[in-house]
Design a protein around this motif. Structure first.
Motif, PDB file in Angstrom:
ATOM      1  N   ARG A  25     -10.366  -4.341 -15.774  1.00 45.06           N
ATOM      2  CA  ARG A  25      -9.415  -3.949 -14.723  1.00 45.06           C
ATOM      3  C   ARG A  25      -8.347  -5.019 -14.587  1.00 45.06           C
ATOM      4  O   ARG A  25      -8.642  -6.205 -14.611  1.00 45.06           O
ATOM      5  CB  ARG A  25     -10.116  -3.769 -13.383  1.00 45.06           C
ATOM      6  N   LEU A  26      -7.098  -4.595 -14.444  1.00 48.07           N
ATOM      7  CA  LEU A  26      -5.978  -5.511 -14.272  1.00 48.07           C
ATOM      8  C   LEU A  26      -5.797  -5.821 -12.787  1.00 48.07           C
ATOM      9  O   LEU A  26      -5.655  -4.906 -11.968  1.00 48.07           O
ATOM     10  CB  LEU A  26      -4.695  -4.901 -14.832  1.00 48.07           C
ATOM     11  N   TYR A  27      -5.821  -7.096 -12.447  1.00 51.15           N
ATOM     12  CA  TYR A  27      -5.636  -7.558 -11.071  1.00 51.15           C
ATOM     13  C   TYR A  27      -4.282  -8.242 -10.967  1.00 51.15           C
ATOM     14  O   TYR A  27      -3.971  -9.126 -11.772  1.00 51.15           O
ATOM     15  CB  TYR A  27      -6.723  -8.562 -10.680  1.00 51.15           C
ATOM     16  N   LEU A  28      -3.489  -7.865  -9.995  1.00 49.99           N
ATOM     17  CA  LEU A  28      -2.207  -8.505  -9.737  1.00 49.99           C
ATOM     18  C   LEU A  28      -2.395  -9.549  -8.649  1.00 49.99           C
ATOM     19  O   LEU A  28      -2.935  -9.242  -7.580  1.00 49.99           O
ATOM     20  CB  LEU A  28      -1.163  -7.478  -9.307  1.00 49.99           C
ATOM     21  N   VAL A  29      -1.969 -10.775  -8.926  1.00 48.93           N
ATOM     22  CA  VAL A  29      -2.089 -11.852  -7.945  1.00 48.93           C
ATOM     23  C   VAL A  29      -0.992 -11.676  -6.910  1.00 48.93           C
ATOM     24  O   VAL A  29       0.194 -11.683  -7.225  1.00 48.93           O
ATOM     25  CB  VAL A  29      -1.984 -13.239  -8.631  1.00 48.93           C
ATOM     26  N   ARG A  30      -1.394 -11.501  -5.658  1.00 46.54           N
ATOM     27  CA  ARG A  30      -0.442 -11.316  -4.558  1.00 46.54           C
ATOM     28  C   ARG A  30      -0.019 -12.642  -3.959  1.00 46.54           C
ATOM     29  O   ARG A  30       1.117 -12.802  -3.539  1.00 46.54           O
ATOM     30  CB  ARG A  30      -1.028 -10.414  -3.496  1.00 46.54           C
ATOM     31  N   SER A  31      -0.948 -13.617  -3.921  1.00 47.65           N
ATOM     32  CA  SER A  31      -0.600 -14.950  -3.421  1.00 47.65           C
ATOM     33  C   SER A  31      -1.625 -15.968  -3.891  1.00 47.65           C
ATOM     34  O   SER A  31      -2.774 -15.634  -4.158  1.00 47.65           O
ATOM     35  CB  SER A  31      -0.503 -14.958  -1.895  1.00 47.65           C
ATOM     36  N   ALA A  69      -5.791 -11.195  -4.787  1.00 51.19           N
ATOM     37  CA  ALA A  69      -5.389 -10.291  -5.860  1.00 51.19           C
ATOM     38  C   ALA A  69      -5.967  -8.909  -5.635  1.00 51.19           C
ATOM     39  O   ALA A  69      -6.899  -8.733  -4.849  1.00 51.19           O
ATOM     40  CB  ALA A  69      -5.848 -10.845  -7.208  1.00 51.19           C
ATOM     41  N   SER A  70      -5.387  -7.936  -6.345  1.00 46.28           N
ATOM     42  CA  SER A  70      -5.888  -6.570  -6.209  1.00 46.28           C
ATOM     43  C   SER A  70      -5.726  -5.802  -7.515  1.00 46.28           C
ATOM     44  O   SER A  70      -4.743  -5.971  -8.228  1.00 46.28           O
ATOM     45  CB  SER A  70      -5.149  -5.836  -5.091  1.00 46.28           C
ATOM     46  N   PRO A  71      -6.707  -4.921  -7.799  1.00 44.77           N
ATOM     47  CA  PRO A  71      -6.601  -4.033  -8.947  1.00 44.77           C
ATOM     48  C   PRO A  71      -5.986  -2.689  -8.554  1.00 44.77           C
ATOM     49  O   PRO A  71      -5.805  -1.818  -9.385  1.00 44.77           O
ATOM     50  CB  PRO A  71      -8.056  -3.846  -9.376  1.00 44.77           C
ATOM     51  N   GLY A  72      -5.680  -2.547  -7.316  1.00 44.95           N
ATOM     52  CA  GLY A  72      -5.142  -1.298  -6.775  1.00 44.95           C
ATOM     53  C   GLY A  72      -4.837  -1.505  -5.311  1.00 44.95           C
ATOM     54  O   GLY A  72      -4.137  -2.430  -4.948  1.00 44.95           O
ATOM     55  N   ARG A  73      -5.442  -0.706  -4.459  1.00 45.22           N
ATOM     56  CA  ARG A  73      -5.194  -0.827  -3.018  1.00 45.22           C
ATOM     57  C   ARG A  73      -6.021  -1.916  -2.349  1.00 45.22           C
ATOM     58  O   ARG A  73      -5.565  -2.564  -1.427  1.00 45.22           O
ATOM     59  CB  ARG A  73      -5.462   0.507  -2.335  1.00 45.22           C
ATOM     60  N   GLU A  74      -7.264  -2.078  -2.800  1.00 43.33           N
ATOM     61  CA  GLU A  74      -8.127  -3.067  -2.151  1.00 43.33           C
ATOM     62  C   GLU A  74      -7.748  -4.480  -2.601  1.00 43.33           C
ATOM     63  O   GLU A  74      -7.526  -4.733  -3.774  1.00 43.33           O
ATOM     64  CB  GLU A  74      -9.608  -2.798  -2.416  1.00 43.33           C
ATOM     65  N   VAL A  75      -7.657  -5.410  -1.640  1.00 37.81           N
ATOM     66  CA  VAL A  75      -7.278  -6.790  -1.908  1.00 37.81           C
ATOM     67  C   VAL A  75      -8.482  -7.681  -1.665  1.00 37.81           C
ATOM     68  O   VAL A  75      -9.211  -7.507  -0.686  1.00 37.81           O
ATOM     69  CB  VAL A  75      -6.106  -7.220  -0.992  1.00 37.81           C
ATOM     70  N   GLY A  76      -8.708  -8.639  -2.551  1.00 41.20           N
ATOM     71  CA  GLY A  76      -9.805  -9.580  -2.397  1.00 41.20           C
ATOM     72  C   GLY A  76      -9.367 -10.987  -2.741  1.00 41.20           C
ATOM     73  O   GLY A  76      -8.262 -11.206  -3.229  1.00 41.20           O
TER      74      GLY A  76
END
Length: 88
Positions: free
Chosen positions: A26-32, A61-68
């Motif tokens: 799964r690709l996770y985008l780093v938000r901060s 980061a998140s792979p979609g809507r959920e952020v962790g």
């Protein structure tokens, strides 16, 4: 609650900071970036003249809507990334 993993991951960076990573297909985008620290490796334990260092990144980061929150580690000696920990 956090969970320990130690899974190898593929990471893309910009200006030395992680921007996205692939974990468990799964690709996770780093938000901060929440935190960043560096630990020098002990040369007397590795036997190397240049044992490198370990760079730790705590990111949101998140792979979609959920952020962790995730803790990533980059080992300069081995040139590899691990996902060490994830928070729910």
């Amino acid at each position: 609650m956090s969970r320990l993993y130690g899974d190898p991951i593929e990471v893309w960076t910009r200006d030395g900071e992680p921007t996205q990573f692939v974990w468990r297909d799964r690709l996770y985008l780093v938000r901060s970036v929440l935190d960043h620290w560096v630990v020098a490796r002990e040369w007397w334990k590795t036997g190397d003249n240049d044992p490198g260092e370990r760079q730790f990144w705590r990111v949101e980061a998140s792979p979609g809507r959920e952020v962790g929150s995730y803790e990533l580690r980059y080992d300069t000696a081995g040139n590899g990334w691990l996902l060490l920990r994830a928070w729910d």
